[in-house]
Design a protein around this motif. Sequence first.
Motif, short mmCIF file in Angstrom:
data_model
loop_
_atom_site.label_atom_id
_atom_site.label_comp_id
_atom_site.label_asym_id
_atom_site.label_seq_id
_atom_site.Cartn_x
_atom_site.Cartn_y
_atom_site.Cartn_z
N ASP A 243 0.83 -1.20 0.00
CA ASP A 243 0.00 0.00 0.00
C ASP A 243 0.87 1.25 0.00
O ASP A 243 1.39 1.67 1.04
N ASN B 5 -5.96 -2.54 -7.44
CA ASN B 5 -6.65 -1.88 -6.34
C ASN B 5 -6.68 -2.82 -5.14
O ASN B 5 -7.26 -3.91 -5.22
N PHE C 64 -8.22 -2.69 -2.29
CA PHE C 64 -9.54 -2.96 -1.71
C PHE C 64 -10.22 -4.11 -2.47
O PHE C 64 -10.78 -5.03 -1.88
N ASN C 65 -10.13 -4.05 -3.80
CA ASN C 65 -10.69 -5.12 -4.61
C ASN C 65 -9.99 -6.45 -4.35
O ASN C 65 -10.62 -7.51 -4.27
N GLN D 215 -10.95 -7.99 -0.89
CA GLN D 215 -12.29 -8.59 -0.96
C GLN D 215 -12.25 -9.91 -1.74
O GLN D 215 -12.82 -10.92 -1.32
N ASN E 63 -3.43 1.99 4.91
CA ASN E 63 -4.69 2.73 4.93
C ASN E 63 -5.63 2.12 5.98
O ASN E 63 -5.90 0.92 5.95
N ASN F 284 -8.74 2.08 6.30
CA ASN F 284 -9.90 1.40 5.72
C ASN F 284 -9.54 -0.01 5.24
O ASN F 284 -10.38 -0.91 5.27
N LEU F 285 -8.30 -0.18 4.81
CA LEU F 285 -7.84 -1.52 4.45
C LEU F 285 -7.69 -2.40 5.69
O LEU F 285 -8.03 -3.58 5.68
N LEU G 110 -10.67 -4.16 6.82
CA LEU G 110 -11.09 -5.32 6.01
C LEU G 110 -10.27 -6.57 6.32
O LEU G 110 -10.68 -7.68 5.97
#
Length: 254
Positions: free
Chosen positions: A112, A166, A168-169, A172, A213, A215-216, A219
């Motif tokens: 990241d 990405n 985030f993708n 997931q 990050n 937000n990561l 997850l």
Amino acid sequence: MLKSIQSVQNEKVKEWKKLLQKKGRDTANQYIMEGFHLVEEASQNPALITTVIVREDVAVPEWVPSSMEIYQVSTEVANAISDTETNQGIFAICKKEDHEVPKQAKSFLLLDAIQDPGNLGTIIRTADAAGVDAVILGDGTVDPYNPKVIRSAQGSHFHIPFIKGNLFNWVQQLKETGVSVYGTALEGAEPFHIVEPRHPFALILGNEGNGVNPNLLELANQNLYVPIYGKSESLNVTIAGGILLYHFMNMAHS
């Protein structure tokens, strides 16, 4: 046939110099590497090399295929296309590879916004040494074909697949396929050595100044940190990454 170039004003030289910048590499879909070790590594993947360049006082190594386009250049030209203060007088122009993540991949390193070229190269080299299956370069991460990245990776560009994506993708997607995702953080995390890693796994390393990050991290299945026993405030991301990767890979092979 050995071709000779003496002037830095030669059009070929101008093209090669552009490869020292990301814009030039992106436009040409090529990059430049220098030094005997790296060019020899590249020569083992001859389909990727378009040109070998040697300074006029340097002999063409025996391992350079004679069928390859080879240029002999002046010291002035060698200095112009070099990214180092004292070059070894040998260079290769290589095509960028279209890497794919292996279908059977079980270990992933997600990066990241790693911004320092030396750090990225060392991380790629460490991931290669540890036996990681793939490296995913997230947004904000330095160009993997930056000359300093190439030098720091010491040939690992040819050994381990790395792709831009990405994160985030990817997180997931990996979780949906049963991959355990581990973040790295200083707060809200567990010491790595008390955690028994699950496999397959993905490890996220973050930006040198800001870390991963937040937000990561939310997850991730679990967030880890490397304890500091001395007075240093933190570890360099490459050192922390190496410790964590070997912890995970040792558990995988035990």
